[in-house]
Design a protein around this motif. Sequence first.
Motif, PDB file in Angstrom:
ATOM      1  N   ILE A 164       0.845  -1.202   0.000  1.00  0.00           N
ATOM      2  CA  ILE A 164       0.000   0.000   0.000  1.00  0.00           C
ATOM      3  C   ILE A 164       0.879   1.251   0.000  1.00  0.00           C
ATOM      4  N   ASP A 165       2.087   1.129   0.598  1.00  0.00           N
ATOM      5  CA  ASP A 165       3.007   2.277   0.625  1.00  0.00           C
ATOM      6  C   ASP A 165       3.610   2.564  -0.750  1.00  0.00           C
ATOM      7  N   ASN A 166       3.395   1.640  -1.694  1.00  0.00           N
ATOM      8  CA  ASN A 166       4.073   1.741  -2.985  1.00  0.00           C
ATOM      9  C   ASN A 166       3.251   2.570  -4.004  1.00  0.00           C
ATOM     10  N   LYS A 175      13.528  -2.899   7.471  1.00  0.00           N
ATOM     11  CA  LYS A 175      13.642  -1.705   6.614  1.00  0.00           C
ATOM     12  C   LYS A 175      12.378  -1.604   5.769  1.00  0.00           C
ATOM     13  N   TYR A 176      11.953  -0.379   5.530  1.00  0.00           N
ATOM     14  CA  TYR A 176      10.759  -0.159   4.711  1.00  0.00           C
ATOM     15  C   TYR A 176      11.110  -0.451   3.265  1.00  0.00           C
ATOM     16  N   THR A 177      10.135  -0.964   2.505  1.00  0.00           N
ATOM     17  CA  THR A 177      10.407  -1.270   1.099  1.00  0.00           C
ATOM     18  C   THR A 177      10.791   0.015   0.364  1.00  0.00           C
ATOM     19  N   TYR A 185      18.137   0.361   7.421  1.00  0.00           N
ATOM     20  CA  TYR A 185      17.392  -0.369   8.441  1.00  0.00           C
ATOM     21  C   TYR A 185      16.872   0.624   9.468  1.00  0.00           C
ATOM     22  N   VAL A 186      15.590   0.532   9.767  1.00  0.00           N
ATOM     23  CA  VAL A 186      14.958   1.422  10.738  1.00  0.00           C
ATOM     24  C   VAL A 186      15.038   0.790  12.127  1.00  0.00           C
ATOM     25  N   LEU A 187      15.035  -0.550  12.149  1.00  0.00           N
ATOM     26  CA  LEU A 187      15.298  -1.284  13.389  1.00  0.00           C
ATOM     27  C   LEU A 187      16.437  -2.255  13.104  1.00  0.00           C
ATOM     28  N   GLY A 217      12.773   7.253  23.025  1.00  0.00           N
ATOM     29  CA  GLY A 217      13.847   7.479  22.053  1.00  0.00           C
ATOM     30  C   GLY A 217      13.563   8.740  21.278  1.00  0.00           C
ATOM     31  N   GLU A 218      14.593   9.230  20.603  1.00  0.00           N
ATOM     32  CA  GLU A 218      14.427  10.484  19.862  1.00  0.00           C
ATOM     33  C   GLU A 218      13.490  10.290  18.663  1.00  0.00           C
ATOM     34  N   ASN A 219      13.110  11.392  18.053  1.00  0.00           N
ATOM     35  CA  ASN A 219      12.283  11.312  16.838  1.00  0.00           C
ATOM     36  C   ASN A 219      12.992  10.454  15.799  1.00  0.00           C
ATOM     37  N   GLY A 220      12.213   9.584  15.179  1.00  0.00           N
ATOM     38  CA  GLY A 220      12.774   8.762  14.100  1.00  0.00           C
ATOM     39  C   GLY A 220      13.626   7.600  14.578  1.00  0.00           C
ATOM     40  N   SER A 221      13.616   7.326  15.889  1.00  0.00           N
ATOM     41  CA  SER A 221      14.474   6.243  16.390  1.00  0.00           C
ATOM     42  C   SER A 221      13.865   4.864  16.128  1.00  0.00           C
ATOM     43  N   GLY A 222      12.592   4.812  15.747  1.00  0.00           N
ATOM     44  CA  GLY A 222      11.985   3.531  15.356  1.00  0.00           C
ATOM     45  C   GLY A 222      10.903   3.031  16.311  1.00  0.00           C
ATOM     46  N   LYS A 223      10.417   3.888  17.214  1.00  0.00           N
ATOM     47  CA  LYS A 223       9.441   3.436  18.221  1.00  0.00           C
ATOM     48  C   LYS A 223       8.119   2.998  17.576  1.00  0.00           C
ATOM     49  N   SER A 224       7.573   3.858  16.702  1.00  0.00           N
ATOM     50  CA  SER A 224       6.288   3.502  16.067  1.00  0.00           C
ATOM     51  C   SER A 224       6.463   2.276  15.191  1.00  0.00           C
ATOM     52  N   THR A 225       7.612   2.169  14.545  1.00  0.00           N
ATOM     53  CA  THR A 225       7.865   1.004  13.688  1.00  0.00           C
ATOM     54  C   THR A 225       7.892  -0.266  14.539  1.00  0.00           C
ATOM     55  N   PHE A 226       8.506  -0.177  15.722  1.00  0.00           N
ATOM     56  CA  PHE A 226       8.550  -1.298  16.658  1.00  0.00           C
ATOM     57  C   PHE A 226       7.126  -1.792  16.928  1.00  0.00           C
ATOM     58  N   ILE A 277       1.437  -4.960  11.356  1.00  0.00           N
ATOM     59  CA  ILE A 277       1.140  -4.063  10.229  1.00  0.00           C
ATOM     60  C   ILE A 277       2.252  -4.283   9.202  1.00  0.00           C
ATOM     61  N   TYR A 278       3.456  -4.469   9.688  1.00  0.00           N
ATOM     62  CA  TYR A 278       4.580  -4.913   8.858  1.00  0.00           C
ATOM     63  C   TYR A 278       5.168  -6.168   9.506  1.00  0.00           C
ATOM     64  N   ASP A 279       5.859  -6.961   8.696  1.00  0.00           N
ATOM     65  CA  ASP A 279       6.587  -8.112   9.248  1.00  0.00           C
ATOM     66  C   ASP A 279       8.074  -7.797   9.218  1.00  0.00           C
ATOM     67  N   PHE A 309      -3.308   4.982  17.713  1.00  0.00           N
ATOM     68  CA  PHE A 309      -2.260   5.352  16.753  1.00  0.00           C
ATOM     69  C   PHE A 309      -1.950   6.839  16.887  1.00  0.00           C
ATOM     70  N   GLN A 310      -0.744   7.193  16.418  1.00  0.00           N
ATOM     71  CA  GLN A 310      -0.368   8.614  16.441  1.00  0.00           C
ATOM     72  C   GLN A 310      -1.333   9.419  15.566  1.00  0.00           C
ATOM     73  N   ASP A 311      -1.661   8.826  14.400  1.00  0.00           N
ATOM     74  CA  ASP A 311      -2.585   9.522  13.491  1.00  0.00           C
ATOM     75  C   ASP A 311      -3.965   8.862  13.582  1.00  0.00           C
ATOM     76  N   SER A 367       6.187   7.360  24.399  1.00  0.00           N
ATOM     77  CA  SER A 367       5.993   8.757  24.780  1.00  0.00           C
ATOM     78  C   SER A 367       7.314   9.509  24.854  1.00  0.00           C
ATOM     79  N   HIS A 368       7.213  10.801  24.565  1.00  0.00           N
ATOM     80  CA  HIS A 368       8.375  11.671  24.754  1.00  0.00           C
ATOM     81  C   HIS A 368       8.335  12.302  26.148  1.00  0.00           C
ATOM     82  N   ARG A 369       7.200  12.128  26.869  1.00  0.00           N
ATOM     83  CA  ARG A 369       7.097  12.667  28.227  1.00  0.00           C
ATOM     84  C   ARG A 369       7.770  11.676  29.163  1.00  0.00           C
TER      85      ARG A 369
HETATM   86  N1  LIG Z   1       6.079   4.084   5.757  1.00  0.00           N
HETATM   87  C1  LIG Z   1       7.378   4.406   5.835  1.00  0.00           C
HETATM   88  N2  LIG Z   1       8.161   4.265   4.748  1.00  0.00           N
HETATM   89  C2  LIG Z   1       9.488   4.571   4.814  1.00  0.00           C
HETATM   90  N3  LIG Z   1      10.104   5.031   5.907  1.00  0.00           N
HETATM   91  C3  LIG Z   1       9.361   5.179   7.020  1.00  0.00           C
HETATM   92  C4  LIG Z   1       7.968   4.894   7.049  1.00  0.00           C
HETATM   93  N4  LIG Z   1       7.504   5.155   8.281  1.00  0.00           N
HETATM   94  C5  LIG Z   1       8.562   5.590   9.002  1.00  0.00           C
HETATM   95  N5  LIG Z   1       9.668   5.604   8.248  1.00  0.00           N
HETATM   96  C6  LIG Z   1      11.023   5.974   8.676  1.00  0.00           C
HETATM   97  O1  LIG Z   1      11.381   5.097   9.738  1.00  0.00           O
HETATM   98  C7  LIG Z   1      12.116   5.802  10.713  1.00  0.00           C
HETATM   99  C8  LIG Z   1      11.509   5.537  12.088  1.00  0.00           C
HETATM  100  O2  LIG Z   1      10.225   6.073  12.111  1.00  0.00           O
HETATM  101  P1  LIG Z   1       9.256   5.859  13.354  1.00  0.00           P
HETATM  102  O3  LIG Z   1       7.966   6.490  13.010  1.00  0.00           O
HETATM  103  O4  LIG Z   1       9.264   4.446  13.729  1.00  0.00           O
HETATM  104  O5  LIG Z   1      10.031   6.715  14.450  1.00  0.00           O
HETATM  105  P2  LIG Z   1       9.557   7.185  15.898  1.00  0.00           P
HETATM  106  O6  LIG Z   1      10.643   6.810  16.825  1.00  0.00           O
HETATM  107  O7  LIG Z   1       8.205   6.668  16.211  1.00  0.00           O
HETATM  108  O8  LIG Z   1       9.531   8.747  15.672  1.00  0.00           O
HETATM  109  P3  LIG Z   1       8.649   9.899  16.387  1.00  0.00           P
HETATM  110  O9  LIG Z   1       9.091  10.013  17.791  1.00  0.00           O
HETATM  111  O10 LIG Z   1       9.008  11.097  15.620  1.00  0.00           O
HETATM  112  O11 LIG Z   1       7.221   9.504  16.261  1.00  0.00           O
HETATM  113  C9  LIG Z   1      12.115   7.268  10.318  1.00  0.00           C
HETATM  114  O12 LIG Z   1      13.371   7.566   9.761  1.00  0.00           O
HETATM  115  C10 LIG Z   1      11.048   7.364   9.244  1.00  0.00           C
HETATM  116  O13 LIG Z   1      11.412   8.268   8.234  1.00  0.00           O
END
Ligand SMILES: Nc1ncnc2c1ncn2[C@@H]1O[C@H](COP(=O)(O)OP(=O)(O)OP(=O)(O)O)[C@@H](O)[C@H]1O
Length: 601
Positions: A121-123, A358-360, A365-367, A384-393, A400-402, A431-433, A549-551
């Motif tokens: 769907i991301d494609n 890693k996302y397609t 690698y995001v994790l 973790g900081e923004n973009g560290s991979g928490k939501s992906t985890f 949602i992804y494997d 979800f965040q969104d 959370s960032h708090r």
């Molecule tokens: N659908 C996607 N396709 C490609 N890259 C993605 C996708 N979703 C997230 N990413 C990338 O994966 C990395 C981790 O994103 P993620 O949302 O897991 O971070 P996060 O730790 O939850 O960040 P935040 O605190 O800002 O919410 C980021 O570099 C982001 O650009």
Amino acid sequence: MKVVKDYIKKLGFVFKEIFKAGPSVFFLSIGSMAIAGISPVLITYLTAELIEKLGQNIGNDSQTVYVKVIGAFIVMFLLVVISYATESIKTVICAVAGLKLSHNIENLVADKFQSIKQERIDNPEFLDLHSNTLNRCGSEPLNLMESLFGTVANVISLIGYTIIIAKHNIIAFLVIVIFTIPIIVFKRKYQGLTFRFYNERTMQLRRIMYYLELLTEPEYTNEVRGYRLYDYIRDQREELFRDFINGNTKIAAKEITVSLITSLISMIGAILVGVWLIHKTIAGTISVSEFYLLITAIMTLATDLLALSDQIASNSKSMMFINYIFDYMEEPNLIENSDLKITEKSIHDICFENVSFKYTGSDNYVLKNISVSFNTSETVCLVGENGSGKSTFVKLLLRIYDPTEGRILLDGIDLKAYDINEIRKFYGVLFQDYVKFSDSVHNCIGFGNIDNIQNDEGIAEAAKLTGADTFIENYKDGYETNLSKMFFNDAIEPSGGQWQKIAISRAVYSDAQVLVLDEPTAALDPKSEVKMFDTFKNISELKSTIIISHRMYITKLSNKIILLENGNLVEEGSFEELIKVKKEFYSMYKIQSDSYSMSVE
Ligand SMILES: Nc1ncnc2c1ncn2[C@@H]1O[C@H](COP(=O)(O)OP(=O)(O)OP(=O)(O)O)[C@@H](O)[C@H]1O
């Protein structure tokens, strides 16, 4: 052979769908096809007969002559009326069936969409197919049927006229056909060209639509107006559209030129035969009524052959569009599913075993090689900081992804072995969104547990737990109040924080064993945030909870903190443990607590 089998399979699908949408359309189309095929030939034949009879009976006004001549005239007239009436009824019924058909195809797409992997769907390529299938495929089955039946009707009438001409002179017939062949070949070729053009430009068309949405959708209005983006977006849209229309005009111009030339060529045969017939009539070899019959047959044969070329081209274009549905239905990137049920017990173990992801379309690698385990008696905090991979985890946890590499185990068994619906029931997610449903407050919360959506008390309890009850009870219609102004004029548009409380209530209302809350306090005011902290405390005593959370103070709630940095697991442990070792978590916590120690003076 395969091509023919494929064609038949697709036709089978088309007819099945049309039949489902309205059997009457199907039968009316067959009826109208037969009438449209036979009636022109019959009318021509009867007119020639009429002329013949009139010629023979000039000056003879006997009753028998009148009966015969007027009888033939009435039959002709009836044929015209019947074919007109069938066509009119068919048009009305087709319009209704067309709506049903589009609706059914939309349902097929929606059903299929549920099973497609998120990566796919991301494609953007998939999004092209998705948009083409939704936008073009509703009307194409009917178009195909119309032009197929039109083709058959045309062939019937062609056979009729061929018999009339061939009976007189087979060479005349061949002359007309030979001159018409080029147009059939060219029309087919140019329809393919148009289709390819649209196919290649799908993304451009999607972007043009996207710009239109930015300019017209209420949800974008504030930013577009606030940043004065209107002119910029409009210009972008104009530029793209100009480019699209230029390409389209070039193809259309080519098509018109070729069509004009081939139409003229195709008429040469008919003109040659016509001149020859005039010569024969003047020479007295054929009668005037025969001349009428033959000249009408020739003219109609020539125009029918032209129409046939259009129909063949239109059939092949419709078939190309119908291929979208088949490509969509045969989409192979589906969520892998199994049938294992999650065992009923109070504590479940969750384990990430060397998980990398890693996302397609991305090389990064995001994790990275994450190995961590926890159980559902614990409250887990992901930081973790923004973009560290928490939501992906979390997205991996919810399937949602494997994982690209490694495994995630639930009670020692790979997540992929479980029924996906079991996993979805296992987790209640904020979800965040999160979605702001345009529905009643009751439903906006009740959607958290669709099997128990009627439970007013349960819904009110969930709202009480998150503090949403305080503003809901002030609404005139309480839990029946409609939210978001999309459909209801008297609806309430909750504030950002209120929406967030409703979304948390929805997650809380689910009867999931584990709550996953991604940034649950991002939109809350300080007072609500403090209250929400107590709420999470209560919730985490009732239910297993995973919080992103960032708090940093929220981490105090947890039994286990997982700290991610740039996709790596850098620290894990209890709050006390991580504070004690004074590493990354400690410094993050300190930075935030220092910044909050603000003087009131
Ligand atoms: N659908 C996607 N396709 C490609 N890259 C993605 C996708 N979703 C997230 N990413 C990338 O994966 C990395 C981790 O994103 P993620 O949302 O897991 O971070 P996060 O730790 O939850 O960040 P935040 O605190 O800002 O919410 C980021 O570099 C982001 O650009």
